[in-house]
Each structure stands twice: as structure tokens, then as C-alpha cells.
Design a protein around this motif. Structure first.
Motif, PDB file in Angstrom:
ATOM      1  N   ASP A 132       0.807  -1.220   0.000  1.00 60.70           N
ATOM      2  CA  ASP A 132       0.000   0.000   0.000  1.00 60.70           C
ATOM      3  C   ASP A 132       0.838   1.267   0.000  1.00 60.70           C
ATOM      4  N   ALA A 135       0.960   2.258  -3.600  1.00 58.19           N
ATOM      5  CA  ALA A 135      -0.293   1.935  -4.286  1.00 58.19           C
ATOM      6  C   ALA A 135      -0.708   2.970  -5.323  1.00 58.19           C
ATOM      7  N   ASP A 136      -0.227   4.193  -5.218  1.00 55.00           N
ATOM      8  CA  ASP A 136      -0.573   5.202  -6.209  1.00 55.00           C
ATOM      9  C   ASP A 136       0.719   5.841  -6.723  1.00 55.00           C
ATOM     10  N   PRO A 137       0.664   6.556  -7.844  1.00 57.03           N
ATOM     11  CA  PRO A 137       1.887   7.076  -8.479  1.00 57.03           C
ATOM     12  C   PRO A 137       2.742   7.937  -7.555  1.00 57.03           C
ATOM     13  N   GLU A 138       2.125   8.796  -6.751  1.00 62.24           N
ATOM     14  CA  GLU A 138       2.912   9.672  -5.888  1.00 62.24           C
ATOM     15  C   GLU A 138       3.632   8.875  -4.797  1.00 62.24           C
ATOM     16  N   ARG A 139       2.910   7.938  -4.193  1.00 63.15           N
ATOM     17  CA  ARG A 139       3.527   7.123  -3.155  1.00 63.15           C
ATOM     18  C   ARG A 139       4.566   6.174  -3.761  1.00 63.15           C
ATOM     19  N   ALA A 140       4.300   5.713  -4.967  1.00 66.43           N
ATOM     20  CA  ALA A 140       5.281   4.861  -5.648  1.00 66.43           C
ATOM     21  C   ALA A 140       6.563   5.631  -5.924  1.00 66.43           C
TER      22      ALA A 140
END
Length: 205
Positions: A132, A135-140
Motif C-alpha cells: 500500500d 499503491a498510487d503514483p505519488e507514493r510509488a
């Protein structure tokens, strides 16, 4: 067994002077069998369990921890598992083998290039294991940045370990390098007091 023969021959004869057929002959198998397990000559040196161990430890860590702490702790734990301990003043067979492979990676241009590719693959494995947290582009993006920074620190510790002929604990060197790069609070507290695990030369066995 095939990899052990390959690393021995590469060390004795030189990487470029040793062919896959030479490795197959020494191992008592056919070249096709070698290629079935190691698709390229470089894989005979570079293939290991490191990525799987790191990913397993990251997946088992608490998502409440900072990214760099999760990744750094996994790198330390996996290094300890791969190198094992000492028998008196002698290096274990696993540690000696890892040290020999590492020296080949550092000294052989073709292996240095592939070693960087392996670090990129390890970065992807780390990001995937964070779940998680990526899980999204910014966190990735944040996970990729944290993984890249930790892997740069790992590389520095590995080179130092090779230069030191494996006399120090690799896990301790990684912890020391992480602390130098990120500060004393990078490691998970050893107990409920908030004190970090010991690092540096005093923390090595």
C-alpha cells in the motif's frame, strides 16, 4: 553446484577467459543444463537469493514505520541471513562465497554493468513488497526514491566489505552506512526506550 564451479573458474582463470562450456565441463553437466538455470554468463555470478529475502522482510515489516527504516532494516536482516556467522577466526563458506562473487562483480566491467541492472530489479522488488505504500503514483515515486537511496548506501557498504576482506560484519557495515546517510534514528528502536540498535564499529561482532 554449477554456480560454485563457475565462480571458482572465473576467479582462477579470469571471467573473460572462462566459457560457459568450461563451467559445464567442470560441473559435469551439459552447456544446455547450465543455460537452463543461468540464462546468461553474467547470471552465473549475479544470481542469488538477496532480492527475495529483502522483499520478504519488507513485506513482514510494519507499515507504520518510515519507508527508509523499513527498507534499511530489510537490507540489514537479509545481509545477516546471507553471510551467517564465523567459525572462530574463519569466514563461513557462505560468507567466503559471497565475498568472492562480490569481488568479481567489482573487478569485471561486464559484471559491474549487470550488477547495476540487478539493483534496478531489486528496487522494483522493494517497491512491490511495500504494498500500500506504493499503491498510487505519488507514493510509488516516494518508495522508488527511498529504495534508490538505500541501495546506494548498500553498494557503498558492499564495496567497503570487499575491501575489508569480509573481516567485519556486513550487516554492521550496512547499518553504519545507513546511519551516516540518514541519521541515528534510521534504525528501528531495539526496545521500548526509543534507543536505536547499536551501529558502527562498536556494534559489529
Amino acid at each position: 553446484m554449477i554456480q560454485a564451479h563457475a565462480v571458482r573458474l572465473f576467479t582462477e582463470r579470469g571471467y573473460d577467459a572462462t566459457t560457459v562450456a568450461d563451467v559445464a565441463e567442470a560441473a559435469g553437466v551439459s552447456p544446455m543444463t547450465v543455460y537452463r538455470h543461468f540464462p546468461t554468463k553474467e547470471d552465473l555470478v549475479l544470481a542469488d537469493r538477496h532480492g527475495r529475502l529483502v522483499a520478504e522482510r519488507i513485506a513482514a515489516s510494519s507499515a507504520a514505520q518510515p519507508l527508509v527504516r523499513r527498507i534499511g532494516g530489510a537490507l540489514i536482516d537479509s545481509a545477516a541471513a546471507l553471510t551467517g556467522g564465523r567459525h572462530g577466526d574463519d569466514l563461513t563458506a557462505d560468507r567466503r562465497f559471497l565475498l568472492t562473487r562480490l569481488r568479481l562483480m567489482i573487478s569485471t566491467p561486464a559484471l559491474r554493468a549487470r550488477h547495476l541492472d540487478n539493483h534496478y530489479a531489486l528496487q522494483r522488488a522493494i517497491v512491490d513488497a511495500l504494498g500500500d505504500d506504493a499503491a498510487d503514483p505519488e507514493r510509488a515515486f516516494h518508495a522508488q526514491a527511498a529504495a534508490s537511496a538505500c541501495l546506494a548506501v548498500l553498494h557503498t557498504a558492499l564495496v567497503r566489505w570487499a575491501e575489508d576482506d569480509g573481516r567485519t560484519e556486513l550487516s554492521g557495515l550496512i547499518a553504519e552506512a545507513l546511519t551516516a546517510a540518514f541519521g541515528d534514528d534510521i534504525l528501528e528502536p531495539a526496545d521500548g526506550t526509543g534507543a536505536s540498535q547499536p551501529v558502527g564499529r562498536a556494534g559489529r561482532r
